[in-house]
Scaffold this motif. Structure first.
Motif, PDB file in Angstrom:
ATOM      1  N   GLU A  92       0.830  -1.218   0.000  1.00  0.00           N
ATOM      2  CA  GLU A  92       0.000   0.000   0.000  1.00  0.00           C
ATOM      3  C   GLU A  92       0.861   1.263   0.000  1.00  0.00           C
ATOM      4  N   LEU A  93       1.959   1.239   0.728  1.00  0.00           N
ATOM      5  CA  LEU A  93       2.808   2.434   0.856  1.00  0.00           C
ATOM      6  C   LEU A  93       3.893   2.526  -0.213  1.00  0.00           C
ATOM      7  N   ASP A  94       4.035   1.490  -1.012  1.00  0.00           N
ATOM      8  CA  ASP A  94       5.099   1.450  -2.011  1.00  0.00           C
ATOM      9  C   ASP A  94       5.051   2.676  -2.914  1.00  0.00           C
ATOM     10  N   GLY A  95       6.145   3.413  -2.909  1.00  0.00           N
ATOM     11  CA  GLY A  95       6.269   4.593  -3.755  1.00  0.00           C
ATOM     12  C   GLY A  95       5.567   5.830  -3.232  1.00  0.00           C
ATOM     13  N   LYS A  96       4.840   5.725  -2.138  1.00  0.00           N
ATOM     14  CA  LYS A  96       4.077   6.852  -1.603  1.00  0.00           C
ATOM     15  C   LYS A  96       4.792   7.572  -0.472  1.00  0.00           C
ATOM     16  N   ALA A  97       5.736   6.894   0.150  1.00  0.00           N
ATOM     17  CA  ALA A  97       6.423   7.508   1.301  1.00  0.00           C
ATOM     18  C   ALA A  97       7.734   6.786   1.566  1.00  0.00           C
ATOM     19  N   ASP A  98       8.679   7.523   2.117  1.00  0.00           N
ATOM     20  CA  ASP A  98       9.903   6.907   2.610  1.00  0.00           C
ATOM     21  C   ASP A  98       9.635   6.440   4.033  1.00  0.00           C
ATOM     22  N   PHE A  99       9.864   5.180   4.317  1.00  0.00           N
ATOM     23  CA  PHE A  99       9.593   4.672   5.647  1.00  0.00           C
ATOM     24  C   PHE A  99      10.469   3.463   5.950  1.00  0.00           C
ATOM     25  N   VAL A 100      10.554   3.155   7.224  1.00  0.00           N
ATOM     26  CA  VAL A 100      11.202   1.938   7.702  1.00  0.00           C
ATOM     27  C   VAL A 100      10.271   1.336   8.742  1.00  0.00           C
ATOM     28  N   ILE A 101      10.036   0.046   8.630  1.00  0.00           N
ATOM     29  CA  ILE A 101       9.241  -0.687   9.611  1.00  0.00           C
ATOM     30  C   ILE A 101      10.147  -1.723  10.251  1.00  0.00           C
ATOM     31  N   GLU A 102      10.123  -1.769  11.577  1.00  0.00           N
ATOM     32  CA  GLU A 102      10.845  -2.819  12.289  1.00  0.00           C
ATOM     33  C   GLU A 102       9.821  -3.838  12.754  1.00  0.00           C
ATOM     34  N   ASN A 103      10.034  -5.091  12.406  1.00  0.00           N
ATOM     35  CA  ASN A 103       9.123  -6.165  12.785  1.00  0.00           C
ATOM     36  C   ASN A 103       9.928  -7.434  13.018  1.00  0.00           C
ATOM     37  N   ASN A 104       9.715  -8.066  14.157  1.00  0.00           N
ATOM     38  CA  ASN A 104      10.454  -9.283  14.503  1.00  0.00           C
ATOM     39  C   ASN A 104      11.968  -9.083  14.402  1.00  0.00           C
ATOM     40  N   SER A 105      12.432  -7.942  14.859  1.00  0.00           N
ATOM     41  CA  SER A 105      13.860  -7.589  14.879  1.00  0.00           C
ATOM     42  C   SER A 105      14.459  -7.478  13.483  1.00  0.00           C
ATOM     43  N   ARG A 106      13.614  -7.293  12.463  1.00  0.00           N
ATOM     44  CA  ARG A 106      14.094  -7.062  11.102  1.00  0.00           C
ATOM     45  C   ARG A 106      13.564  -5.718  10.639  1.00  0.00           C
ATOM     46  N   PHE A 107      14.334  -5.069   9.792  1.00  0.00           N
ATOM     47  CA  PHE A 107      13.937  -3.771   9.262  1.00  0.00           C
ATOM     48  C   PHE A 107      13.519  -3.912   7.805  1.00  0.00           C
ATOM     49  N   ALA A 149      12.723  -1.387   4.659  1.00  0.00           N
ATOM     50  CA  ALA A 149      12.833  -0.001   4.202  1.00  0.00           C
ATOM     51  C   ALA A 149      12.200   0.135   2.826  1.00  0.00           C
ATOM     52  N   SER A 150      11.541   1.271   2.609  1.00  0.00           N
ATOM     53  CA  SER A 150      10.889   1.514   1.327  1.00  0.00           C
ATOM     54  C   SER A 150      11.888   1.904   0.244  1.00  0.00           C
ATOM     55  N   SER A 151      13.080   2.317   0.662  1.00  0.00           N
ATOM     56  CA  SER A 151      14.087   2.732  -0.312  1.00  0.00           C
ATOM     57  C   SER A 151      15.471   2.687   0.340  1.00  0.00           C
ATOM     58  N   LYS A 152      16.477   2.799  -0.490  1.00  0.00           N
ATOM     59  CA  LYS A 152      17.841   2.879   0.053  1.00  0.00           C
ATOM     60  C   LYS A 152      18.014   4.147   0.875  1.00  0.00           C
ATOM     61  N   GLY A 153      17.350   5.219   0.453  1.00  0.00           N
ATOM     62  CA  GLY A 153      17.414   6.478   1.195  1.00  0.00           C
ATOM     63  C   GLY A 153      16.848   6.340   2.601  1.00  0.00           C
ATOM     64  N   ALA A 154      15.706   5.638   2.724  1.00  0.00           N
ATOM     65  CA  ALA A 154      15.096   5.432   4.047  1.00  0.00           C
ATOM     66  C   ALA A 154      16.008   4.571   4.921  1.00  0.00           C
ATOM     67  N   ALA A 155      16.586   3.543   4.334  1.00  0.00           N
ATOM     68  CA  ALA A 155      17.493   2.676   5.086  1.00  0.00           C
ATOM     69  C   ALA A 155      18.741   3.439   5.536  1.00  0.00           C
ATOM     70  N   THR A 156      19.251   4.291   4.660  1.00  0.00           N
ATOM     71  CA  THR A 156      20.432   5.090   5.006  1.00  0.00           C
ATOM     72  C   THR A 156      20.117   6.057   6.136  1.00  0.00           C
ATOM     73  N   LYS A 157      18.979   6.721   6.069  1.00  0.00           N
ATOM     74  CA  LYS A 157      18.581   7.641   7.141  1.00  0.00           C
ATOM     75  C   LYS A 157      18.462   6.898   8.466  1.00  0.00           C
ATOM     76  N   LEU A 158      17.851   5.727   8.445  1.00  0.00           N
ATOM     77  CA  LEU A 158      17.719   4.926   9.665  1.00  0.00           C
ATOM     78  C   LEU A 158      19.093   4.617  10.233  1.00  0.00           C
ATOM     79  N   PHE A 159      19.993   4.196   9.381  1.00  0.00           N
ATOM     80  CA  PHE A 159      21.333   3.833   9.838  1.00  0.00           C
ATOM     81  C   PHE A 159      22.044   5.008  10.491  1.00  0.00           C
ATOM     82  N   PHE A 160      22.023   6.151   9.837  1.00  0.00           N
ATOM     83  CA  PHE A 160      22.772   7.289  10.360  1.00  0.00           C
ATOM     84  C   PHE A 160      22.100   7.976  11.529  1.00  0.00           C
ATOM     85  N   ILE A 161      20.791   7.960  11.595  1.00  0.00           N
ATOM     86  CA  ILE A 161      20.098   8.651  12.667  1.00  0.00           C
ATOM     87  C   ILE A 161      19.864   7.754  13.879  1.00  0.00           C
TER      88      ILE A 161
END
Length: 136
Positions: free
Chosen positions: A104-119, A121-133
């Motif tokens: 549903e969210l594909d292409g509509k927003a940059d996001f990261v969901i953590e579920n069952n200790s796994r992340f 990410a909707s994009s490499k940009g979202a994953a990079t932001k998560l990592f650095f922040i």
């Protein structure tokens, strides 16, 4: 006011309560923790941080030796035992619901969901932001 002698357990948040934004222990915390420990209170840590973040910061915080080994993480959704490294997830998103959310969210927003200790990410940009922040 509750008498300390009537208490058996104390639960503390980490960020902004025990440590500052630079992971430095706030003034008076060490003395307070040692005092509560000497009164035989069981001390627990509760945090919004995830397990990875907790594993990273634990070695920097010597006072955690006074705390019970189980840490409440992810705003109460995960229990992490810092001695055995066991992770117990209280609630998780069902895989079919997670897939529907991601679709549903594909292409509509940059996001990261953590579920069952796994992340997820909707994009490499979202994953990079998560990592650095958040993770780093």
């Amino acid at each position: 006011m509750i008498e300390l002698s009537a208490c058996r357990v104390a639960v503390f948040d980490l960020d902004g309560t025990l440590i500052d934004a630079n992971n430095k222990v706030l003034d008076g915390i060490l003395e307070g923790i040692e005092h509560l420990h000497s009164k035989k209170l069981k001390l627990y840590l509760a945090s919004g941080r995830n397990v990875h973040s907790m594993r990273t910061i634990i070695p920097q915080l010597d006072f955690l030796q006074h705390f019970e080994p189980v840490i409440i993480c992810n705003d109460g959704n995960v229990l992490y035992n810092q001695q055995t490294h066991e992770v117990k997830i209280i609630n998780s998103i069902n895989d079919s619901i997670l897939k529907a959310i991601l679709a549903e969210l594909d292409g509509k927003a940059d996001f990261v969901i953590e579920n069952n200790s796994r992340f997820y990410a909707s994009s490499k940009g979202a994953a990079t932001k998560l990592f650095f922040i958040y993770i780093n």
